[in-house]
Design a protein around this motif. Sequence first.
Motif, short mmCIF file in Angstrom:
data_model
loop_
_atom_site.label_atom_id
_atom_site.label_comp_id
_atom_site.label_asym_id
_atom_site.label_seq_id
_atom_site.Cartn_x
_atom_site.Cartn_y
_atom_site.Cartn_z
N ARG A 143 -4.34 -0.65 -58.03
CA ARG A 143 -4.76 0.82 -57.90
C ARG A 143 -4.66 1.12 -56.28
O ARG A 143 -5.71 0.62 -55.82
N CYS A 144 -3.82 1.90 -55.85
CA CYS A 144 -4.02 2.54 -54.52
C CYS A 144 -3.18 3.60 -54.36
O CYS A 144 -3.00 4.36 -55.61
N ARG A 145 -2.86 4.14 -53.30
CA ARG A 145 -1.94 5.53 -52.99
C ARG A 145 -0.96 5.22 -51.88
O ARG A 145 -1.47 4.65 -50.98
N MET A 146 0.08 6.06 -51.93
CA MET A 146 0.80 6.31 -50.88
C MET A 146 0.51 7.48 -50.24
O MET A 146 0.24 8.47 -50.79
N SER A 147 0.29 7.32 -48.73
CA SER A 147 -0.22 8.50 -48.01
C SER A 147 0.36 8.66 -46.78
O SER A 147 1.01 7.64 -46.06
N VAL A 148 0.59 9.95 -46.20
CA VAL A 148 0.78 10.26 -44.74
C VAL A 148 -0.48 10.11 -43.89
O VAL A 148 -1.51 10.56 -44.45
N ILE A 149 -0.37 9.36 -42.85
CA ILE A 149 -1.65 9.02 -42.02
C ILE A 149 -1.14 9.37 -40.67
O ILE A 149 -0.03 9.08 -40.25
N GLY A 150 -2.22 9.56 -39.94
CA GLY A 150 -1.97 9.97 -38.64
C GLY A 150 -3.27 9.88 -37.73
O GLY A 150 -4.44 9.75 -38.17
N LEU A 151 -3.21 10.17 -36.26
CA LEU A 151 -4.84 10.24 -35.59
C LEU A 151 -5.11 11.43 -35.82
O LEU A 151 -4.55 12.52 -35.99
N PRO A 152 -6.75 11.78 -35.61
CA PRO A 152 -7.20 13.07 -36.25
C PRO A 152 -6.72 14.24 -35.06
O PRO A 152 -6.65 15.37 -35.62
N ASP A 153 -6.28 13.91 -34.05
CA ASP A 153 -5.85 15.02 -33.30
C ASP A 153 -4.39 15.06 -33.15
O ASP A 153 -3.81 15.75 -32.44
N TRP A 154 -3.79 14.73 -34.31
CA TRP A 154 -2.35 14.95 -34.38
C TRP A 154 -2.00 16.28 -34.45
O TRP A 154 -2.51 16.95 -35.21
N GLU A 155 -0.76 16.75 -33.69
CA GLU A 155 -0.36 18.04 -33.69
C GLU A 155 1.19 17.90 -34.05
O GLU A 155 1.70 16.94 -33.70
N PRO A 156 1.52 19.09 -34.90
CA PRO A 156 2.90 18.94 -35.30
C PRO A 156 3.74 18.99 -34.18
O PRO A 156 3.67 19.71 -33.21
N VAL A 158 -6.68 9.06 -39.91
CA VAL A 158 -6.77 9.57 -40.93
C VAL A 158 -5.72 9.88 -42.00
O VAL A 158 -4.72 10.08 -41.48
N GLU A 159 -6.28 10.02 -43.33
CA GLU A 159 -5.13 10.00 -44.19
C GLU A 159 -4.85 11.69 -44.36
O GLU A 159 -5.81 12.35 -44.48
N GLN A 160 -3.76 12.23 -44.30
CA GLN A 160 -3.31 13.54 -44.06
C GLN A 160 -2.92 14.24 -45.51
O GLN A 160 -2.97 15.43 -45.77
N GLU A 161 -2.07 13.48 -46.35
CA GLU A 161 -1.55 13.87 -47.46
C GLU A 161 -1.29 12.77 -48.47
O GLU A 161 -0.56 11.66 -47.94
N VAL A 162 -1.59 12.68 -49.69
CA VAL A 162 -1.29 11.84 -50.68
C VAL A 162 0.14 12.25 -51.40
O VAL A 162 0.44 13.27 -51.76
N LEU A 163 1.01 11.24 -51.01
CA LEU A 163 2.47 11.22 -51.92
C LEU A 163 2.08 10.97 -53.33
O LEU A 163 2.51 12.03 -54.19
#
Length: 210
Positions: free
Chosen positions: A94-107, A169-174
């Motif tokens: 069991r795990c998950r697929m996620s979007v990950i980035g640095l905490p200070d990520w900016e679009p 940090v994990e930003q969004e779970v796919l």
Amino acid sequence: MKEMLKVAMPKGRIYKQASKLFRSAGLPVPEEIDESRRLIIPVPELNMEFIMAKPVDVPTYVEYGVADIGVVGKDVLMEENRNVYELLDLGIARCRMSVIGLPDWEPVLYPRVATKYPNVASQFFREKGQQVEVIKLNGSIELAPLIGLADRIVDMVETGQTLRENGLVEQEVLFPITSRLIANRVSYRMKNESIQALCDLLQDTIAQKA
Ligand code: PRP
């Protein structure tokens, strides 16, 4: 099992959990498979033959029918998009697929996304209407945002330890991931009795554990 079944098994971390599940279903997968370097392992007492494959190749062996059935993570199944039947959620690995980035990520306008799963990542961002450049890597994906190769990554998260240790940090779970039992379409018809019997046995075992 009535007919002989060729079973593609993923080497590595999924195998340990899959073999445990098979054993608790009363299928005595020999212990030494866990440690062995042998790639084709006949198990005459089960009327099965185990093909020890690189996890990402399991759906390929099954699609081409050199394996009747296989055990594979949902992540690989989504990425490879092979013409196979998905028979059963085994509830392991069991795990998950996620979007990950640095905490200070900016679009940014046209972000770069590094991943081992280019098809999954491309589809995800396309559906969100976001233009991204996907960069395929083969491992240690977490390096990419740390050293400036990519703005974000799409990767698997299990315990979260890799993220914590690298300040990400994990930003969004796919989607959530578990391992699945898959079957070749022709084998499923020709060896239906054996495949169905195995499926039922595993399903009962999973239900008892729940
Ligand atoms: C996977 C995944 C993450 C890590 C997640 O890597 O790509 O890096 O496990 O697990 P965690 O949340 O428990 O830390 P894997 O070990 O398969 O190695 P890789 O770097 O070669 O992809």
